[in-house]
Design an enzyme around this catalytic site. Structure first.
Site: not given
Length: 631
Positions: A220, A224, A364, A533, A620
């Protein structure tokens, strides 16, 4: 045996003649000459006399009759007109007309096509469409400003805003995640005031926090915060980047902060006994920690490489890339099921754990980064990352073979799960997270070019076309997950009606939807977290196919966000149940709403030259990173 063709040149001439305009007299004459009575008439003197009389009569009619359709050219003699307006021309001119071939007539336009000569109508239509999308793009920009205003007012410096109670929360380690996640969105939208506010906060606070904070998640924090800093570095002009903003600090501030953070994150790699990093890091003492239970998520350990590769490229220090790419090199050697991998992996043994195969949570972005890391290096078959593209292609074949199904009664295409491996039952469950796959499939087929360009360059093979078809079919399903609910917003998870699986009275609430009986939404899965998404894939598919329906779908989704999640005092909130009206609201605005959802919607409505897909890959978390790194 004759060697002549069954369809001769004479036949071709005849067929061509069929479409020419012929006069009435010529039709009569030809009909007579080709009729069965020709032989009978020529056999007697009376017939010959009548034939001569007919020929002279037809000639007289041609010389004296003026057809309304006659066309007088500039080089013809135009006679004087008498008092009744009858045109008088000399006979020689009329005789010349007898031998002149009738002009081929242009096709008649349908009534609704008249008045559009020279493309004027189309130009007006295109101008109106451009104006509409500029207006809609501005609406998304206004939504971002509204979201930021709530965050700035009530939660500045915290990870996330609680828009209903007007507080901030630090569920991501306390590094001000919303500030960094939103920064490059503000740059792309050209909101210099927000760029200055966010940039100043980073310059004054973030490095100090990095050195003092405790446990953070490697994945994360990388996607980010590290990704956001590196994207801001490039977009503000670092390393001859785009320099699309002059607000905020110098690019070096973002790069130095990114290096400070990455140096501490590296401890997750170096503390592990294998190439697979631990899941967590203690920032203040730069130490790695395994997750409770000891396992790492496959997606998390394989979704770090874009960011660490780019940091090595711009810093000149290869240690970041070397550690991150060890993960991919190691996974390459592990056994797989038609390219698919389990969702857990052990940093202690370096082996996969379990047999749960899915493209939702924990699985994913492994598949996403197989493609994108290869694209980042220049998408060359000769590059040292080409094995990743081979792994991606094998995995997509496995997806099509093992996980793709269709619903009944209407045949929506979806990606299911194998929670207990190949020998277990298939689950018709699909997380909203899986909707990323549409964009990834399209990107993998054309490598960021439009479909038209890729086909013109002979880049698309049969497998690429299959993947494009799956991309578009899956995008349709993802959109219908929105359209089938009462609010027009998708649930976090959906199940699908198949021949083997069905449940009653668990539809989305929109009884007018064609697919109300195809999609099943269980009570525990009805929440919406403002996820990106689907709009991410709509953005990519619009850029690649240039089909305006993807823009229209995106606009419908945006309108639903505006209607049901906007908080008057600032910010947007998640929802507890998308199938009921009014929906109950959750007191949380995720960082990715500003970092991803609104960014992708803005780019969907913007000109395709803004952050082009053949020049950037998006990590992502939707932070654009330039393609073709320096080695």
């Amino acid at each position: 045996m004759s060697n002549s063709l069954p369809y001769s040149k004479k036949d071709v001439d005849y067929d061509n003649a069929k479409f020419r305009h012929r006069s009435f007299s010529k039709v009569i004459t030809q009909s007579f000459l080709t009729s069965n009575r020709k032989r009978d008439c020529f056999s007697c003197s009376t017939g010959k006399f009548l034939l001569l009389l007919l020929i002279f009569g037809v000639a007289y009619l041609m010389l004296t009759h003026t057809s309304p359709g006659d066309v007088v050219s500039k080089d013809q003699t135009i006679g004087n007109r008498n008092s009744e307006g009858i045109s008088i021309t000399n006979g020689a001119g009329r005789l010349k007309k007898l031998w002149r071939r009738a002009p081929r007539l242009p096709p008649r336009l349908p009534p609704d096509a008249k008045g559009t000569n020279n493309g004027i109508g189309h130009a007006t239509e295109n101008r109106d469409a451009r104006s509409m999308w500029i207006t809609r793009k501005q609406k998304v920009k206004d939504a971002f400003i509204h979201a930021w205003s709530g965050y700035k007012k009530y939660a500045m410096g915290h990870d996330e805003l609680m828009p209903l109670s007007h507080h901030g929360t630090d569920g991501l380690g306390g590094l001000g995640a919303t500030v960094v996640d939103a920064l490059d969105t503000a740059m792309i939208m050209g909101i210099d005031e927000v760029v200055a506010e966010a940039g100043t906060w980073i310059e004054e606070n973030l490095s100090d926090r990095i050195s003092k904070k405790g446990q953070v998640n490697l994945f994360e924090t990388t996607i980010r915060v590290l990704g956001g800093l590196l994207s801001a570095y490039h977009l503000s002009g670092g390393e001859k980047g785009m320099n699309i903003t002059h607000a905020g600090p110098k690019p070096a501030v973002y790069l130095e902060t990114a290096k400070n953070l990455a140096d501490r994150l590296l401890s997750a790699f170096t503390a592990s006994p294998t190439a697979i990093p631990f899941s967590d890091v203690i920032l203040h003492d730069s130490s790695g920690r395994a997750a409770p239970g000891g396992l790492s998520s496959t997606a998390e350990v394989s979704t770090l490489q874009l960011e660490f590769n780019y940091l090595s490229s711009v810093s000149g220090d290869q240690k970041y890339s070397l550690e991150a790419m060890k993960v991919m090199d190691h996974i390459k050697t592990l056994p797989k099921t038609e390219g698919l991998v389990p969702i857990y992996i052990s940093p202690h043994s370096g082996q996969f754990s379990g047999e749960n195969y899915r493209l939702g949570s924990r699985g994913d972005s492994y598949y996403e980064y197989l493609l994108k890391v290869w694209l980042q290096s220049g998408a060359s078959r000769d590059s040292n990352t080409s094995y990743l593209y081979d792994m991606y292609k094998e995995a997509m074949n496995g997806v099509r073979h093992l996980l793709v199904r269709k619903t009944i009664p209407n045949g929506l295409v979806f990606i299911g799960e194998l929670p207990y491996g190949l020998n277990g039952d298939f689950s018709p469950k699909m997380d909203h997270l899986v909707c990323f796959l549409s964009g990834t499939l399209a990107l993998g087929a054309t490598k960021g070019l439009t479909k038209e360009q890729a086909m013109k360059n002979n880049m698309l093979n049969f497998e690429d076309l299959e993947n494009m078809k799956l991309a578009e079919d899956l995008a349709k399903t993802c959109f219908e997950m929105y359209a089938v609910t009462s609010t027009g917003l998708a649930p976090e998870i959906a199940y699908f009606h198949t021949e083997e699986y069905s449940e009653q009275d668990l539809d989305g609430g929109n009884k007018s939807s064609e697919y109300v009986n195809d999609i099943i939404i269980k009570p525990a899965d009805r929440h919406n977290l403002l996820r990106p998404e689907t709009v991410e894939s709509l953005f990519v598919l619009y850029r690649i196919t240039e089909d305006p329906k993807y823009r229209e779908w995106g606009w419908q989704i945006f309108e639903a966000f505006e209607k049901y999640t906007k908080v008057d005092t600032g910010g947007y909130c998640s929802l507890d149940d998308v199938t009921s009206i009014p929906p109950h609201k959750r007191d949380k605005m995720e960082t990715f709403f500003l970092g991803e959802t609104l960014k992708y919607l803005y780019l969907l409505f913007a000109d395709s030259s803004l952050i082009p897909l053949d020049k950037f890959v998006f990590n992502t978390e939707a932070h654009p990173i330039p393609i073709k790194l320096k080695s």
